[in-house]
Each structure stands twice: as structure tokens, then as C-alpha cells.
Design a protein around this motif. Structure first.
Motif, PDB file in Angstrom:
ATOM      1  N   VAL A 145     -34.246  28.281  42.881  1.00 38.46           N
ATOM      2  CA  VAL A 145     -33.924  29.612  43.387  1.00 38.46           C
ATOM      3  C   VAL A 145     -33.104  30.320  42.316  1.00 38.46           C
ATOM      4  N   SER A 146     -33.589  31.492  41.878  1.00 39.48           N
ATOM      5  CA  SER A 146     -32.846  32.238  40.853  1.00 39.48           C
ATOM      6  C   SER A 146     -32.218  33.483  41.462  1.00 39.48           C
ATOM      7  N   ASP A 147     -31.214  33.975  40.745  1.00 38.39           N
ATOM      8  CA  ASP A 147     -30.540  35.204  41.139  1.00 38.39           C
ATOM      9  C   ASP A 147     -30.239  35.983  39.861  1.00 38.39           C
ATOM     10  N   LEU A 148     -30.746  37.180  39.765  1.00 39.68           N
ATOM     11  CA  LEU A 148     -30.583  38.001  38.573  1.00 39.68           C
ATOM     12  C   LEU A 148     -29.670  39.162  38.930  1.00 39.68           C
ATOM     13  N   SER A 149     -28.583  39.314  38.175  1.00 38.91           N
ATOM     14  CA  SER A 149     -27.659  40.421  38.433  1.00 38.91           C
ATOM     15  C   SER A 149     -27.317  41.110  37.119  1.00 38.91           C
ATOM     16  N   ALA A 150     -26.553  42.166  37.200  1.00 37.48           N
ATOM     17  CA  ALA A 150     -26.146  42.891  35.995  1.00 37.48           C
ATOM     18  C   ALA A 150     -25.249  42.041  35.106  1.00 37.48           C
ATOM     19  N   ASP A 151     -24.509  41.093  35.686  1.00 42.84           N
ATOM     20  CA  ASP A 151     -23.556  40.292  34.926  1.00 42.84           C
ATOM     21  C   ASP A 151     -24.070  38.924  34.497  1.00 42.84           C
ATOM     22  N   SER A 152     -25.007  38.355  35.276  1.00 42.79           N
ATOM     23  CA  SER A 152     -25.433  36.996  34.975  1.00 42.79           C
ATOM     24  C   SER A 152     -26.840  36.722  35.493  1.00 42.79           C
ATOM     25  N   ILE A 153     -27.385  35.643  34.984  1.00 50.47           N
ATOM     26  CA  ILE A 153     -28.630  35.079  35.476  1.00 50.47           C
ATOM     27  C   ILE A 153     -28.262  33.670  35.925  1.00 50.47           C
ATOM     28  N   SER A 154     -28.572  33.341  37.163  1.00 54.42           N
ATOM     29  CA  SER A 154     -28.217  32.012  37.652  1.00 54.42           C
ATOM     30  C   SER A 154     -29.393  31.412  38.405  1.00 54.42           C
ATOM     31  N   TRP A 155     -29.363  30.099  38.521  1.00 57.42           N
ATOM     32  CA  TRP A 155     -30.380  29.405  39.309  1.00 57.42           C
ATOM     33  C   TRP A 155     -29.792  28.104  39.831  1.00 57.42           C
ATOM     34  N   HIS A 156     -30.337  27.706  40.962  1.00 63.57           N
ATOM     35  CA  HIS A 156     -29.971  26.459  41.615  1.00 63.57           C
ATOM     36  C   HIS A 156     -31.253  25.666  41.793  1.00 63.57           C
ATOM     37  N   THR A 157     -31.165  24.353  41.647  1.00 58.86           N
ATOM     38  CA  THR A 157     -32.340  23.515  41.873  1.00 58.86           C
ATOM     39  C   THR A 157     -31.984  22.374  42.813  1.00 58.86           C
ATOM     40  N   TRP A 158     -32.998  21.901  43.499  1.00 61.31           N
ATOM     41  CA  TRP A 158     -32.885  20.744  44.380  1.00 61.31           C
ATOM     42  C   TRP A 158     -34.062  19.830  44.084  1.00 61.31           C
ATOM     43  N   HIS A 159     -33.768  18.572  43.837  1.00 58.90           N
ATOM     44  CA  HIS A 159     -34.778  17.532  43.632  1.00 58.90           C
ATOM     45  C   HIS A 159     -34.493  16.482  44.710  1.00 58.90           C
ATOM     46  N   THR A 160     -35.403  16.322  45.657  1.00 57.38           N
ATOM     47  CA  THR A 160     -35.143  15.357  46.731  1.00 57.38           C
ATOM     48  C   THR A 160     -35.854  14.038  46.436  1.00 57.38           C
ATOM     49  N   TYR A 161     -35.196  12.968  46.822  1.00 61.86           N
ATOM     50  CA  TYR A 161     -35.730  11.615  46.676  1.00 61.86           C
ATOM     51  C   TYR A 161     -35.609  10.922  48.033  1.00 61.86           C
ATOM     52  N   PRO A 162     -36.560  11.199  48.948  1.00 60.04           N
ATOM     53  CA  PRO A 162     -36.446  10.652  50.311  1.00 60.04           C
ATOM     54  C   PRO A 162     -36.412   9.128  50.330  1.00 60.04           C
TER      55      PRO A 162
END
Length: 181
Positions: A145-162
Motif C-alpha cells: 500500500v503506497s501513499d503519495l503526498s507533497a512531502d513524502s512517498i511512503s509504502w507499507h508491505t505485508w508478507h504473510t506466512y500462514p
């Protein structure tokens, strides 16, 4: 642009490959690995900066390119990715952190449902985001999931291992105006 075989929704994809990684401990980290052919991908742009989020099986690549500099964050089990996954890293305006959480089946089910909603909402807001579901286990997913703003570019990731009851969660931020590599 969407390049997603077996789409479940605009941003959630049923991946056409078996789940390959077996545990969080197998993941490596790189900022300069070669580009890999993604199984699913979403691209976006803000003020001339291209952001491409890519699923590589149970791994990911995020490419941020402003035309002068490019960062290629890769968290994967690949021969080219030999550094261990750091808990934190800071370099020229780029911040990375990771953690591993334990998760039983109920928590994984709730997380997968929440991720599907979050990915869909971020895509609707114009932020490149993608989630891949692997065959054989509905809780085996990788999401960005990314988020683009005037100040930053960020992203979060999730890798699941059931099978191991683990979730690897990463957070990355590039402060705009700072060097990205």
C-alpha cells in the motif's frame, strides 16, 4: 495501469503461482537488485516521480524514479538479494523498518480482510497498491500500500506466512527533496 492475472478486484489478484517462501527468516533486502518480472504491478506518478509497486511471489519490489535517481527496494528470497532483512535503515532521506509478528489463523483472516479493503481504498485514492493471494491458502498474501503526498512517498508491505504463523510488515518512506539513493 494494472497487469494482474486472475483479478479478484481492481487491486486484489489471485496469483498464478504456488507460494514459494517458507518463513520470514528467508527474506533478504536490497536497494539495488535488478528488476524482476512482477506477477502483479501497479504504477503511479506524482509531480514527475514514478512509483511502481510489484509483487514477486511472496516478495516485493518498489521502484521510485524521479528521472535523475532511482531506488529499487527489494524484499525477497532471491540469489541477488543477499543482505538480511534489517529492522531499520536510514540513508539519504530514505527510511526503512521491518518487524515480524506472530499471527494465528483468526488474526490472519482479519488481516487479509483489512488489507483487501485498504488496498482497494488506496487505489481509489490514486495511490499505487496491490495485493496478491496465493493458491492453496487464502491467508497466504503479499500486499503493498503506497501513499503519495507533497512531502513524502511512503509504502507499507505485508508478507504473510500462514504455515509459520508469521507476518512480516515493512514501512518505507522517502522524504521528497532528499536524495533517494
Amino acid at each position: 495501469m494494472s497487469e494482474q492475472p486472475g483479478e479478484l478486484s481492481a487491486s486484489v489478484t489471485r496469483l498464478p503461482v504456488a507460494y514459494a517462501d517458507t518463513s520470514a527468516a528467508q527474506l533478504g533486502f536490497s536497494l539495488d537488485a535488478p528488476l524482476q518480472e512482477p506477477l502483479a504491478r501497479e504504477d503511479g506518478e506524482i509531480d514527475g516521480i514514478t512509483v511502481s509497486v510489484r509483487l514477486l511471489g511472496a516478495s516485493h519490489q518498489v521502484v521510485v524514479d524521479d528521472g535523475a535517481q532511482r531506488i529499487c527496494e527489494t524484499v525477497a528470497c532471491l540469489p541477488e538479494v543477499t543482505s538480511a532483512l534489517p529492522k531499520s535503515l536510514q540513508d539519504s532521506g530514505y527510511l526503512f523498518s521491518s518487524r515480524i509478528e506472530r499471527a494465528d489463523d483468526d488474526r490472519l483472516a482479519a488481516l487479509v480482510e483489512q488489507l483487501g479493503v485498504r488496498v482497494t481504498e488506496q487505489m481509489a485514492a490514486g495511490n499505487p497498491s496491490v495485493m496478491g493471494v496465493f493458491p492453496g491458502d487464502p491467508h497466504a498474501v503479499t500486499a503493498i500500500v503506497s501513499d503519495l503526498s507533497a512531502d513524502s512517498i511512503s509504502w507499507h508491505t505485508w508478507h504473510t506466512y500462514p504455515q509459520a504463523g508469521e507476518v512480516v510488515i515493512t514501512t518505507s518512506v522517502i522524504h521528497r527533496g532528499a536524495a533517494t539513493a
